[in-house]
Motif scaffolding. Structure first.
Motif, PDB file in Angstrom:
ATOM      1  N   ALA A  11      16.479 -44.778  -9.671  1.00 50.44           N
ATOM      2  CA  ALA A  11      16.349 -45.068  -8.236  1.00 50.44           C
ATOM      3  C   ALA A  11      15.028 -44.540  -7.690  1.00 50.44           C
ATOM      4  N   ALA A  12      14.657 -43.322  -8.100  1.00 46.29           N
ATOM      5  CA  ALA A  12      13.383 -42.761  -7.643  1.00 46.29           C
ATOM      6  C   ALA A  12      12.220 -43.546  -8.227  1.00 46.29           C
ATOM      7  N   CYS A  13      12.320 -43.908  -9.489  1.00 45.50           N
ATOM      8  CA  CYS A  13      11.256 -44.659 -10.147  1.00 45.50           C
ATOM      9  C   CYS A  13      11.057 -46.018  -9.478  1.00 45.50           C
ATOM     10  N   ALA A  14      12.152 -46.607  -9.003  1.00 40.91           N
ATOM     11  CA  ALA A  14      12.073 -47.923  -8.368  1.00 40.91           C
ATOM     12  C   ALA A  14      11.207 -47.901  -7.124  1.00 40.91           C
ATOM     13  N   VAL A  15      11.156 -46.761  -6.448  1.00 37.68           N
ATOM     14  CA  VAL A  15      10.311 -46.636  -5.256  1.00 37.68           C
ATOM     15  C   VAL A  15       8.852 -46.861  -5.619  1.00 37.68           C
ATOM     16  N   LEU A  16       8.427 -46.304  -6.744  1.00 39.38           N
ATOM     17  CA  LEU A  16       7.034 -46.446  -7.155  1.00 39.38           C
ATOM     18  C   LEU A  16       6.751 -47.818  -7.757  1.00 39.38           C
ATOM     19  N   VAL A  70      16.597 -47.762  -0.327  1.00 41.39           N
ATOM     20  CA  VAL A  70      15.614 -46.836   0.233  1.00 41.39           C
ATOM     21  C   VAL A  70      15.166 -47.422   1.568  1.00 41.39           C
ATOM     22  N   ALA A  71      15.124 -46.590   2.593  1.00 40.24           N
ATOM     23  CA  ALA A  71      14.753 -47.050   3.924  1.00 40.24           C
ATOM     24  C   ALA A  71      13.257 -47.297   4.009  1.00 40.24           C
ATOM     25  N   VAL A  72      12.875 -48.250   4.850  1.00 38.67           N
ATOM     26  CA  VAL A  72      11.456 -48.520   5.070  1.00 38.67           C
ATOM     27  C   VAL A  72      10.750 -47.267   5.573  1.00 38.67           C
ATOM     28  N   SER A  73      11.411 -46.517   6.434  1.00 38.39           N
ATOM     29  CA  SER A  73      10.788 -45.302   6.977  1.00 38.39           C
ATOM     30  C   SER A  73      10.460 -44.292   5.891  1.00 38.39           C
ATOM     31  N   ASP A  74      11.228 -44.292   4.798  1.00 36.94           N
ATOM     32  CA  ASP A  74      10.951 -43.363   3.701  1.00 36.94           C
ATOM     33  C   ASP A  74       9.675 -43.717   2.950  1.00 36.94           C
ATOM     34  N   LEU A  75       9.223 -44.954   3.101  1.00 44.25           N
ATOM     35  CA  LEU A  75       8.061 -45.425   2.355  1.00 44.25           C
ATOM     36  C   LEU A  75       6.795 -45.451   3.194  1.00 44.25           C
ATOM     37  N   LEU A  76       6.860 -44.911   4.400  1.00 50.39           N
ATOM     38  CA  LEU A  76       5.742 -45.043   5.329  1.00 50.39           C
ATOM     39  C   LEU A  76       4.820 -43.844   5.397  1.00 50.39           C
ATOM     40  N   ALA A  77       5.043 -42.815   4.591  1.00 53.29           N
ATOM     41  CA  ALA A  77       4.153 -41.656   4.646  1.00 53.29           C
ATOM     42  C   ALA A  77       2.749 -42.076   4.264  1.00 53.29           C
ATOM     43  N   PRO A  78       1.722 -41.351   4.732  1.00 48.03           N
ATOM     44  CA  PRO A  78       0.349 -41.740   4.436  1.00 48.03           C
ATOM     45  C   PRO A  78       0.073 -41.778   2.941  1.00 48.03           C
ATOM     46  N   ALA A 103       0.699 -35.632  -4.813  1.00 47.12           N
ATOM     47  CA  ALA A 103       0.526 -36.850  -4.020  1.00 47.12           C
ATOM     48  C   ALA A 103       1.826 -37.633  -3.919  1.00 47.12           C
ATOM     49  N   VAL A 104       2.517 -37.806  -5.061  1.00 46.69           N
ATOM     50  CA  VAL A 104       3.790 -38.541  -5.059  1.00 46.69           C
ATOM     51  C   VAL A 104       4.821 -37.808  -4.208  1.00 46.69           C
ATOM     52  N   SER A 105       4.862 -36.483  -4.346  1.00 46.93           N
ATOM     53  CA  SER A 105       5.817 -35.685  -3.576  1.00 46.93           C
ATOM     54  C   SER A 105       5.572 -35.812  -2.084  1.00 46.93           C
ATOM     55  N   GLN A 106       4.316 -35.808  -1.674  1.00 46.32           N
ATOM     56  CA  GLN A 106       3.990 -35.922  -0.250  1.00 46.32           C
ATOM     57  C   GLN A 106       4.249 -37.317   0.276  1.00 46.32           C
ATOM     58  N   ARG A 107       3.974 -38.328  -0.542  1.00 48.05           N
ATOM     59  CA  ARG A 107       4.154 -39.698  -0.089  1.00 48.05           C
ATOM     60  C   ARG A 107       5.624 -40.085  -0.007  1.00 48.05           C
ATOM     61  N   HIS A 108       6.423 -39.553  -0.896  1.00 47.89           N
ATOM     62  CA  HIS A 108       7.854 -39.880  -0.924  1.00 47.89           C
ATOM     63  C   HIS A 108       8.666 -38.587  -0.984  1.00 47.89           C
ATOM     64  N   ARG A 168      11.483 -37.618   0.249  1.00 46.99           N
ATOM     65  CA  ARG A 168      12.931 -37.690   0.061  1.00 46.99           C
ATOM     66  C   ARG A 168      13.302 -37.989  -1.384  1.00 46.99           C
ATOM     67  N   GLN A 169      12.454 -38.754  -2.065  1.00 40.59           N
ATOM     68  CA  GLN A 169      12.756 -39.095  -3.455  1.00 40.59           C
ATOM     69  C   GLN A 169      12.252 -38.033  -4.435  1.00 40.59           C
ATOM     70  N   PHE A 170      11.134 -37.359  -4.106  1.00 42.52           N
ATOM     71  CA  PHE A 170      10.504 -36.475  -5.079  1.00 42.52           C
ATOM     72  C   PHE A 170      10.255 -35.046  -4.578  1.00 42.52           C
ATOM     73  N   GLY A 171      10.326 -34.838  -3.278  1.00 44.82           N
ATOM     74  CA  GLY A 171       9.903 -33.565  -2.717  1.00 44.82           C
ATOM     75  C   GLY A 171      10.694 -32.356  -3.195  1.00 44.82           C
ATOM     76  N   ARG A 172      11.964 -32.527  -3.499  1.00 42.45           N
ATOM     77  CA  ARG A 172      12.803 -31.396  -3.903  1.00 42.45           C
ATOM     78  C   ARG A 172      13.025 -31.320  -5.416  1.00 42.45           C
ATOM     79  N   ARG A 173      12.401 -32.200  -6.149  1.00 45.98           N
ATOM     80  CA  ARG A 173      12.579 -32.199  -7.603  1.00 45.98           C
ATOM     81  C   ARG A 173      11.635 -31.186  -8.257  1.00 45.98           C
ATOM     82  N   ALA A 174      12.091 -30.596  -9.344  1.00 46.15           N
ATOM     83  CA  ALA A 174      11.204 -29.751 -10.144  1.00 46.15           C
ATOM     84  C   ALA A 174      10.169 -30.647 -10.814  1.00 46.15           C
ATOM     85  N   SER A 175       8.934 -30.172 -10.879  1.00 46.78           N
ATOM     86  CA  SER A 175       7.875 -30.965 -11.495  1.00 46.78           C
ATOM     87  C   SER A 175       7.341 -30.230 -12.725  1.00 46.78           C
ATOM     88  N   ASP A 176       6.649 -30.995 -13.567  1.00 47.87           N
ATOM     89  CA  ASP A 176       6.195 -30.420 -14.828  1.00 47.87           C
ATOM     90  C   ASP A 176       4.984 -31.209 -15.320  1.00 47.87           C
TER      91      ASP A 176
END
Length: 401
Positions: free
Chosen positions: A384-389, A272-280, A347-352, A354-362
């Motif tokens: 892989a997505a879980c590892a980001v958190l 995962v790129a550093v830039s992907d983890l820099l959202a507010p 919040a998770v979708s906005q912060r990450h 690329r990892q969560f924004g396009r996933r269906a949520s429930d």
């Protein structure tokens, strides 16, 4: 830890452009101190005024002289009239007075005193112009191809410039050539003749961040060269062109933490790129503290939550039930209210994104709690997505049901 991203972050990579600074002044980079690999870069090769980051090279040459026996820590550094006339920041000693080389080095780090930098250059080089030539010769040997020094302090000069990449390389070179002397850059204050002098580098109070230098002139904005160590991995980062020390520090802190997270995720076998983890950072829900389900099943040593299969129910008549299609889920929290779970997903979708924004949520009711989760197509993708958190110190659980 400073958690707020106080600079605007427009652009495709969760940070584009110059947060809190003009495009003409902003630049940033993070490198792996061990390998030299670039982990993050924005305008890293653009010419910028280094301001007092220059003093890292001034100190580099001082330690070179000590190591070669050309100077001693007890040497007396005389404050010349030229040095005494330098503008702030300065120690303020009168012309003709003196201090030891060790005192000068400590004051240079903490106070960033321009009068002391000039006096040190005159002592070590004969005069400041000759010392600047030695600085440039050292820069060439270190491969700083886009750097030119005109003085020892970093005071304004149109021909005095560097780049974020060169300054990061300078920091890395210092760590390699003078590892035992690096601790001088970790001082938050120094005692000079009974007077406590406090430093400008507030980030030294943050966990894992242990050294290097701040800088400011009007032409450069607020600059910072810093380094941090976590889990045996060291990164070196440069941020140039901040509009204030506070905003510069806030972004630098996020940049360092994102870099550590990226390295931790990589060590777990994902990228995962550093830039992907820099959202507010999101605003934390206030109506309930998160309670994670099966938190004990997380695998902190790997930095990734373990997969937790959910058993399919048996049939009513006791026979084998036909199992429905299995679905992978990434559970990011369980809360006492549905609204808090929805806020957590957002919040998770906005912060990450690329990892969560396009996933269906429930949001699923689990006993007295509401589980917040995202769908995943495979165990590998979910992990892989879980590892980001988990790399950020947050709980995350991979489920199969």
């Amino acid at each position: 830890m400073l958690l707020a991203c106080l600079w605007a972050c427009p652009g495709p990579d969760a940070w584009a452009g110059a947060p809190g600074a003009s495009q003409e002044r902003f630049a940033a980079i993070v490198i792996d101190a061990q390998t030299g690999e670039t982990l993050y870069a924005r305008h890293a090769d653009a010419r910028r005024y280094p301001a007092s980051l220059t003093k890292v090279m001034t100190l580099f040459l001082a330690f070179d002289a000590l190591e070669a026996g050309r100077a001693k820590r007890t040497d007396r550094i005389i404050i010349s009239p030229r040095a005494a006339a330098k503008p702030p920041s300065r120690l303020g000693l009168a012309a003709g007075s003196s201090l030891t080389l060790q005192e000068a080095m400590d004051v240079l780090v903490v106070k960033s005193a321009n009068d002391v930098a000039t006096a040190m250059a005159e002592h070590l080089g004969g005069d400041e112009a000759a010392f600047a030539r030695a600085m440039n010769a050292k820069a060439r040997r270190l491969g700083l191809a886009h750097t030119q020094f005109r003085n020892a302090s970093g005071l304004p000069d149109s021909q005095h410039y560097s780049t974020a990449r060169d300054l990061a390389r300078l920091g890395r070179a210092f760590l390699k050539e003078h590892p035992g002397d690096y601790a001088i850059f970790g001082q938050q204050q120094t005692l000079f003749r009974g007077r406590v002098i406090k430093g400008h580098n507030r980030l030294l109070a943050e966990p894992g961040i242990d050294g290097f230098k701040t800088g400011f002139i009007n032409a450069s904005g607020y600059n910072l060269l810093t380094s941090g160590l976590r889990d045996g991995r060291r990164v070196i980062a440069v941020v140039l062109g901040g509009r204030s020390a506070r905003t510069r520090d806030a972004f630098m802190d996020r940049l360092i933490q994102a870099s550590f997270s990226s390295l931790a995720i990589r060590s777990a076998g994902f990228e995962v790129a550093v830039s992907d983890l820099l959202a507010p950072s999101p605003v934390k829900p206030s109506d309930s503290a998160p309670i994670m389900l099966a938190a004990a099943e997380a695998a902190p040593s790997a930095g990734i939550a373990q997969v937790r299969p959910v058993s399919a129910p048996a049939s009513v008549d006791g026979g084998a039930a036909t199992p429905p299609p299995r679905q992978w889920w990434i559970q990011v929290g369980a809360f006492r209210s549905k609204s808090t779970s929805l806020a957590r997903l957002e919040a998770v979708s906005q912060r990450h994104p690329r990892q969560f924004g396009r996933r269906a949520s429930d949001v699923t009711r689990t006993g007295a709690l509401f589980a917040a989760r995202f769908s995943a197509r495979s165990a590998k993708g979910a992990s892989a997505a879980c590892a980001v958190l988990t790399a950020e110190g947050e709980d995350c659980l991979v489920l199969l049901e």
